[in-house]
Design an enzyme around this catalytic site. Structure first.
Site, short mmCIF file in Angstrom:
data_model
loop_
_atom_site.label_atom_id
_atom_site.label_comp_id
_atom_site.label_asym_id
_atom_site.label_seq_id
_atom_site.Cartn_x
_atom_site.Cartn_y
_atom_site.Cartn_z
N CYS A 116 0.81 -1.22 0.00
CA CYS A 116 0.00 0.00 0.00
C CYS A 116 0.85 1.27 0.00
O CYS A 116 0.34 2.35 -0.30
CB CYS A 116 -0.94 0.01 1.19
SG CYS A 116 -1.95 -1.47 1.29
N HIS A 258 -3.52 6.81 3.12
CA HIS A 258 -3.89 5.52 2.55
C HIS A 258 -5.27 5.15 3.07
O HIS A 258 -5.57 5.35 4.25
CB HIS A 258 -2.85 4.46 2.95
CG HIS A 258 -3.27 3.08 2.60
ND1 HIS A 258 -3.73 2.75 1.35
CD2 HIS A 258 -3.32 1.94 3.34
CE1 HIS A 258 -4.03 1.46 1.34
NE2 HIS A 258 -3.81 0.95 2.53
N ASN A 288 -10.18 -0.66 -0.05
CA ASN A 288 -8.73 -0.55 -0.03
C ASN A 288 -8.16 -1.09 -1.34
O ASN A 288 -8.23 -2.29 -1.60
CB ASN A 288 -8.19 -1.34 1.17
CG ASN A 288 -6.68 -1.27 1.29
OD1 ASN A 288 -5.98 -0.80 0.39
ND2 ASN A 288 -6.16 -1.75 2.41
O1 UT7 Z 1 -3.80 -1.67 3.77
C1 UT7 Z 1 -3.38 -2.14 5.01
C2 UT7 Z 1 -4.05 -3.41 5.42
N1 UT7 Z 1 -5.31 -3.29 6.09
C3 UT7 Z 1 -5.49 -2.79 7.33
O2 UT7 Z 1 -4.66 -2.16 7.89
C4 UT7 Z 1 -6.80 -3.09 7.99
C5 UT7 Z 1 -6.68 -2.92 9.47
N2 UT7 Z 1 -7.73 -3.58 10.24
C6 UT7 Z 1 -9.06 -3.31 10.14
O3 UT7 Z 1 -9.47 -2.52 9.31
C7 UT7 Z 1 -9.99 -3.96 11.13
O4 UT7 Z 1 -9.24 -4.63 12.10
C8 UT7 Z 1 -11.01 -4.93 10.49
C9 UT7 Z 1 -12.04 -4.16 9.69
C10 UT7 Z 1 -10.30 -5.93 9.59
C11 UT7 Z 1 -11.77 -5.70 11.57
O5 UT7 Z 1 -12.42 -4.80 12.44
P1 UT7 Z 1 -12.42 -5.05 14.00
O6 UT7 Z 1 -13.21 -3.99 14.62
O7 UT7 Z 1 -10.99 -5.21 14.44
O8 UT7 Z 1 -13.23 -6.39 14.11
P2 UT7 Z 1 -12.76 -7.79 14.73
O9 UT7 Z 1 -11.76 -8.44 13.84
O10 UT7 Z 1 -12.40 -7.58 16.17
O11 UT7 Z 1 -14.11 -8.57 14.69
C12 UT7 Z 1 -15.21 -8.26 15.56
C13 UT7 Z 1 -16.30 -9.30 15.35
C14 UT7 Z 1 -15.80 -10.73 15.45
O12 UT7 Z 1 -16.80 -11.49 16.05
P3 UT7 Z 1 -16.67 -11.95 17.62
O13 UT7 Z 1 -15.39 -12.72 17.64
O14 UT7 Z 1 -16.59 -10.65 18.35
O15 UT7 Z 1 -17.90 -12.71 17.81
C15 UT7 Z 1 -15.64 -11.15 14.01
O16 UT7 Z 1 -15.79 -12.52 13.82
O17 UT7 Z 1 -16.84 -9.15 14.04
C16 UT7 Z 1 -16.76 -10.41 13.34
N3 UT7 Z 1 -16.50 -10.12 11.94
C17 UT7 Z 1 -17.50 -9.86 11.08
N4 UT7 Z 1 -18.83 -9.76 11.22
C18 UT7 Z 1 -19.55 -9.43 10.13
C19 UT7 Z 1 -15.32 -10.07 11.29
N5 UT7 Z 1 -15.52 -9.77 10.00
C20 UT7 Z 1 -16.85 -9.62 9.84
C21 UT7 Z 1 -17.67 -9.30 8.75
N6 UT7 Z 1 -18.99 -9.21 8.94
N7 UT7 Z 1 -17.17 -9.07 7.54
#
Ligand code: UT7
Length: 331
Positions: A116, A258, A288
């Site tokens: 990125c 980004h 992204n």
């Molecule tokens: O270009 C550089 C690379 N990218 C990045 O830097 C991205 C950086 N990270 C992020 O943008 C975020 O960490 C994410 C968007 C990927 C995830 O967001 P989060 O707030 O950290 O969510 P999480 O991974 O803690 O997930 C929360 C909950 C989980 O359920 P439980 O374990 O709390 O029951 C996940 O299983 O949300 C669930 N979950 C989803 N639910 C619905 C994860 N993905 C999804 C989804 N839809 N797509």
């Protein structure tokens, strides 16, 4: 030393649009979850029938940039193609693009894989060459077809990415007006290499049948770790380039970060204390697109009149590697 100017920009967005609602039919997710957690509403996805390969998108975007710059293809002295999804392993996509553009001046053409941060790496690397007069005009491309490398069954990652291309023609400021690159910063921290990787498919472990069956050959990301490093790094980058140019945040007209997650952008803004009105965000439309996010966002803001000549822009990137970089410039 010669001043360096962004002379023209261009973009290409694939025709097919996939909304969060479309994704919710494929994986267990919802428009609400995706929009609240990421700021993304839709993404553009390349055709797999041809015509929208990374080099094709770059060709279209470059035609637009040449027109905006008032230049001909043969005025380009160097092509840097930033992508983690090149057309082929060999030859590099910059050479393919050179041929598609009909460039006959035998200019240098290379790909860089800085994820990125690739576009900012490109801009910063050519700045020195332009400043000493080694080259006159460089074409910097960020073009990605991430849809090929995403596991569409993994809701943790597939919702985040899109395809697209942004380019800039950057060159010697012949009129010696205010436009210039004021300061640059590039860096990397390999200790975070497992946060976002795709270990299968390279020399160490070529793709085999088991990978295809288990879908382990796709990109994989530790979202939470990336999130934490991203906010800290983007804020540090901004401070670094401002310090190097002896400028302050008040001097910045537009921050173009980004686009990985709107919450990353907002947290970075808060850490810096920048007015949210000065931050360019378009992740809702494209998701992204890795190396393409910054040039697409910059081009859109130039085209709609937000960014004006003489204003100060801060480009700020981070990505897999972990790579990072920032550019402070007068547009
Ligand atoms: O270009 C550089 C690379 N990218 C990045 O830097 C991205 C950086 N990270 C992020 O943008 C975020 O960490 C994410 C968007 C990927 C995830 O967001 P989060 O707030 O950290 O969510 P999480 O991974 O803690 O997930 C929360 C909950 C989980 O359920 P439980 O374990 O709390 O029951 C996940 O299983 O949300 C669930 N979950 C989803 N639910 C619905 C994860 N993905 C999804 C989804 N839809 N797509």
């Amino acid at each position: 030393m010669i001043k360096v100017k962004i002379k023209g920009t261009g973009i290409y967005a694939p025709k097919k649009v996939v909304t969060n609602f479309d994704l919710a039919e494929v994986v267990e997710t919802s428009d609400e979850w995706i929009y609240e957690r990421t700021g993304i509403k839709r993404r553009h996805i390349c055709s797999t029938e041809g015509g929208e390969w990374p080099s094709d998108m770059a060709y279209e975007a470059t035609q637009m940039a040449l027109k905006n710059a008032g230049l001909e293809a043969n005025d380009i002295d160097m092509i840097i193609f930033a992508s983690v999804t090149p057309d082929y392993k060999l030859p590099n996509t910059a050479c393919i693009l050179q041929q598609k553009l009909g460039i006959t001046n035998k200019c240098a053409a290379l790909d860089i894989a800085a994820a990125c941060s690739g576009f900012v790496y490109g801009i910063n690397m050519v700045t020195g060459l332009i400043k000493i007069g080694a080259i006159k005009n460089a074409l910097i491309v960020g073009s990605e077809m991430l849809s090929r490398e995403v596991n569409w069954e993994d809701r943790n990652s597939c919702i985040l990415f899109g395809d697209g291309c942004g380019v800039a023609i950057i060159g010697a400021n012949e009129n010696n007006d205010d436009s210039d690159i004021l300061s640059v910063h590039l860096g990397a921290d390999g200790s975070g290499k497992e946060f976002f990787d795709q270990p299968i498919g390279g020399a160490v472990e070529p793709i085999a049948e088991t990978h295809l069956k288990e879908k382990t050959h796709f990109m994989q990301m530790k979202g939470k770790e990336m999130f934490k490093v991203a906010t800290r790094t983007l804020a540090e980058n901004a401070k670094l380039v401002l310090e190097k140019a002896d400028k302050s945040l008040e001097d910045v007209d537009w921050l173009i970060p980004h686009q990985a997650n709107v919450r990353i952008i907002e947290t970075t803004g808060k850490l810096l204390g920048i007015d949210p009105e000065k931050v360019i965000i378009n992740i809702d439309e494209y998701a992204n697109t890795s190396a393409a996010t910054i040039p697409i966002a910059m081009h859109e803001a130039i085209t709609d009149g937000r960014i004006k000549r003489g204003q100060t822009l801060l480009l700020d990137a981070f990505g897999a590697g972990l790579t990072t970089g920032a550019t402070l410039l007068t547009y």
